[in-house]
Design an enzyme around this catalytic site. Structure first.
Site, mmCIF file in Angstrom:
data_model
loop_
_atom_site.group_PDB
_atom_site.id
_atom_site.type_symbol
_atom_site.label_atom_id
_atom_site.label_comp_id
_atom_site.label_asym_id
_atom_site.label_seq_id
_atom_site.Cartn_x
_atom_site.Cartn_y
_atom_site.Cartn_z
ATOM 1 N N ARG A 1 0.798 -1.369 0.238
ATOM 2 C CA ARG A 1 0.005 0.127 0.005
ATOM 3 C C ARG A 1 1.046 1.360 -0.132
ATOM 4 N NH1 ARG A 1 1.161 2.190 4.268
ATOM 5 N NH2 ARG A 1 0.069 3.735 3.520
ATOM 6 N N GLY A 2 0.021 2.453 -0.259
ATOM 7 C CA GLY A 2 0.854 3.763 -0.538
ATOM 8 C C GLY A 2 1.036 3.770 -1.811
ATOM 9 N N ALA A 3 0.828 4.963 -2.347
ATOM 10 C CA ALA A 3 0.831 5.279 -3.912
ATOM 11 C C ALA A 3 2.262 5.038 -4.445
ATOM 12 C CB ALA A 3 0.512 6.602 -4.194
ATOM 13 N N ARG B 1 -6.069 -1.584 -7.901
ATOM 14 C CA ARG B 1 -6.738 -0.353 -7.081
ATOM 15 C C ARG B 1 -6.786 0.908 -7.932
ATOM 16 N NH1 ARG B 1 -4.318 1.227 -1.251
ATOM 17 N NH2 ARG B 1 -6.511 1.776 -0.787
ATOM 18 N N CYS C 1 -2.735 9.735 7.781
ATOM 19 C CA CYS C 1 -2.430 8.393 7.233
ATOM 20 C C CYS C 1 -0.888 8.071 7.173
ATOM 21 C CB CYS C 1 -2.814 8.444 5.798
ATOM 22 S SG CYS C 1 -3.142 6.685 5.005
ATOM 23 N N ASP D 1 -1.985 10.548 -3.524
ATOM 24 C CA ASP D 1 -2.282 9.241 -4.334
ATOM 25 C C ASP D 1 -2.355 9.918 -5.835
ATOM 26 O OD1 ASP D 1 -3.024 8.118 -1.787
ATOM 27 O OD2 ASP D 1 -3.115 6.721 -3.005
ATOM 28 N N ASN E 1 -6.323 11.787 -1.754
ATOM 29 C CA ASN E 1 -5.541 11.315 -0.762
ATOM 30 C C ASN E 1 -6.366 10.798 0.058
ATOM 31 O OD1 ASN E 1 -2.888 10.662 0.327
ATOM 32 N ND2 ASN E 1 -3.136 12.133 1.900
ATOM 33 N N LYS E 2 -5.840 10.088 1.247
ATOM 34 C CA LYS E 2 -6.628 9.231 2.369
ATOM 35 C C LYS E 2 -7.807 9.710 2.784
ATOM 36 C CE LYS E 2 -6.050 5.956 3.254
ATOM 37 N NZ LYS E 2 -6.621 4.884 2.225
ATOM 38 N N LYS F 1 2.600 11.218 -9.648
ATOM 39 C CA LYS F 1 1.521 11.035 -8.927
ATOM 40 C C LYS F 1 0.488 12.271 -9.615
ATOM 41 C CE LYS F 1 3.235 9.091 -4.777
ATOM 42 N NZ LYS F 1 3.570 9.217 -3.575
HETATM 43 C C1 RUB Z 1 -2.339 5.705 1.475
HETATM 44 C C2 RUB Z 1 -2.155 7.348 1.406
HETATM 45 C C3 RUB Z 1 -0.990 8.024 1.318
HETATM 46 C C4 RUB Z 1 -0.642 8.036 -0.247
HETATM 47 C C5 RUB Z 1 0.925 8.592 -0.402
HETATM 48 O O1 RUB Z 1 -3.602 5.122 1.272
HETATM 49 O O2 RUB Z 1 -3.429 8.062 0.888
HETATM 50 O O3 RUB Z 1 -1.081 9.100 1.788
HETATM 51 O O4 RUB Z 1 -0.576 6.965 -0.877
HETATM 52 O O5 RUB Z 1 1.735 7.515 0.109
HETATM 53 P P1 RUB Z 1 -3.570 3.387 1.324
HETATM 54 P P2 RUB Z 1 3.517 7.599 -0.448
HETATM 55 O O6 RUB Z 1 -3.053 3.131 2.919
HETATM 56 O O7 RUB Z 1 -4.975 3.382 1.087
HETATM 57 O O8 RUB Z 1 -2.596 3.188 0.243
HETATM 58 O O9 RUB Z 1 3.955 8.773 -0.240
HETATM 59 O O10 RUB Z 1 4.059 6.384 0.519
HETATM 60 O O11 RUB Z 1 3.415 7.275 -2.093
#
Ligand code: RUB
Length: 310
Positions: A16-18, A59, A125, A194, A204-205, A230
């Site tokens: 998880r995480g974009a 996703r 988040c 995201d 975002n979240k 992004k």
């Molecule tokens: C995670 C989320 C993060 C972004 C950015 O949502 O919203 O703020 O994805 O993350 P989820 P990063 O847990 O549903 O994936 O900076 O790590 O890309």
């Protein structure tokens, strides 16, 4: 991990995480290309395209995933044989993963300059890019304190406070509904992304837009950390970002509520540009209103064309 497993892990949020979703997708396509044993270029292309689709469908909200697979597949239509295509995919994937890692590091360096010693930061988040900024400021010897939201229902805030604690950054966990109350103690909000739309809106979240509203009301700057992959070329064509709704069971055990009560679980939301102070990217700190420029310059006309073909 094979491509299907990666797609399933993205769906179930083990990955998880974009940013991580994007890097994992690029690597999954590379592995699929390396594991192809035949010598039929048409069949190979078809398998890669199916793999690409499976990853994209895992996703729907983070454009980083779409950008990652597009960049990994770029130029594939001109490959003359299986070997050439395999090498192209591997080189594109490696370049994307490296670019992504460098971008997060660069965002940390640029964004940390906006944090001064003695500041209290609020983050929502769990974003690698946002935490990179906070940790870089801490590593520079700045005295930074962090409020981290719990981020129901998945409670990614627990990952955030664990990460900050391991880096030696003092943090306090709060429930999501404490944001407006706590905002009077906050100097700056730093969050990840995201998707950034061509009009500068941030996806975002879920809850991010409420944090932004509370910050705006209290005149607290709201900073977004987002690698350029992004930014969404699809939104240039007027497409709306699909907001993922996940299973209601993530919110509440259905046995605890009457059968006629509906539960909804939207997991992302949209924050309009007017509530965003700045976006930190690897190519610099920008106004949200410069999002279209970033799409054209960093992702290129090619990505805008590809987005129109989807
Ligand atoms: C995670 C989320 C993060 C972004 C950015 O949502 O919203 O703020 O994805 O993350 P989820 P990063 O847990 O549903 O994936 O900076 O790590 O890309």
């Amino acid at each position: 991990m094979g491509l299907i497993e990666v797609a399933d892990s993205i769906k179930s949020m083990e990955i998880r995480g974009a940013g991580l979703i994007a890097r994992s997708a690029a690597e999954a396509l590379k592995r699929q290309a390396q594991e192809y044993r035949g010598d039929d270029l048409g069949e190979f292309r078809q398998q890669l395209n199916e793999g690409r689709r499976t990853l994209i469908d895992s996703r729907p909200t983070a454009i980083s995933l779409w950008n990652a697979v597009q960049i990994t597949m770029r130029g594939s239509s001109s490959a003359k044989d299986v070997e050439e295509l395999r090498e192209l995919i591997a080189a594109n994937a490696d370049a994307f993963v490296q670019r992504s890692g460098r971008a997060v590091e660069m965002i940390g360096r640029i964004g940390s300059k906006r944090l001064r010693s003695g500041m209290t930061v609020l983050t929502h988040c769990n974003s690698k890019a946002a935490l990179g900024v906070i940790k870089a400021a801490h590593a520079d010897g700045k005295d930074i304190k962090v409020y981290a939201t719990e981020s129901r229902p998945w409670r990614q805030g627990l990952l955030t406070v664990r990460d900050l604690s391991a880096a030696g950054v003092p943090s306090t966990l709060i429930i999501d509904s404490a944001v407006r109350w706590i905002m009077k103690e906050v100097d700056v909000v730093v969050v990840g992304a995201d998707t950034i739309c061509s009009n500068g809106a941030l996806i975002n979240k879920i809850g991010t837009s409420q944090v932004a509203l509370a910050a705006s009301e209290a005149r607290v700057p709201f900073i977004v950390c987002a690698e350029t992959y992004k930014f969404s070329p699809k939104t240039v064509h007027g497409e709306l970002v699909e907001i993922e709704e996940r299973d209601a069971g993530e919110v509440v055990n259905p046995r605890l509520i009457p059968a006629d009560v509906r539960v909804r679980n939207p997991v992302f939301d949209a924050t309009p540009a007017e509530h965003i102070d700045s976006i930190v990217t690897e190519v610099g700190l920008i106004s949200p209103y410069a999002a279209y420029e970033v799409i054209v310059r960093e992702l290129g006309q090619e990505s805008i064309f590809e987005a129109s073909e989807e």
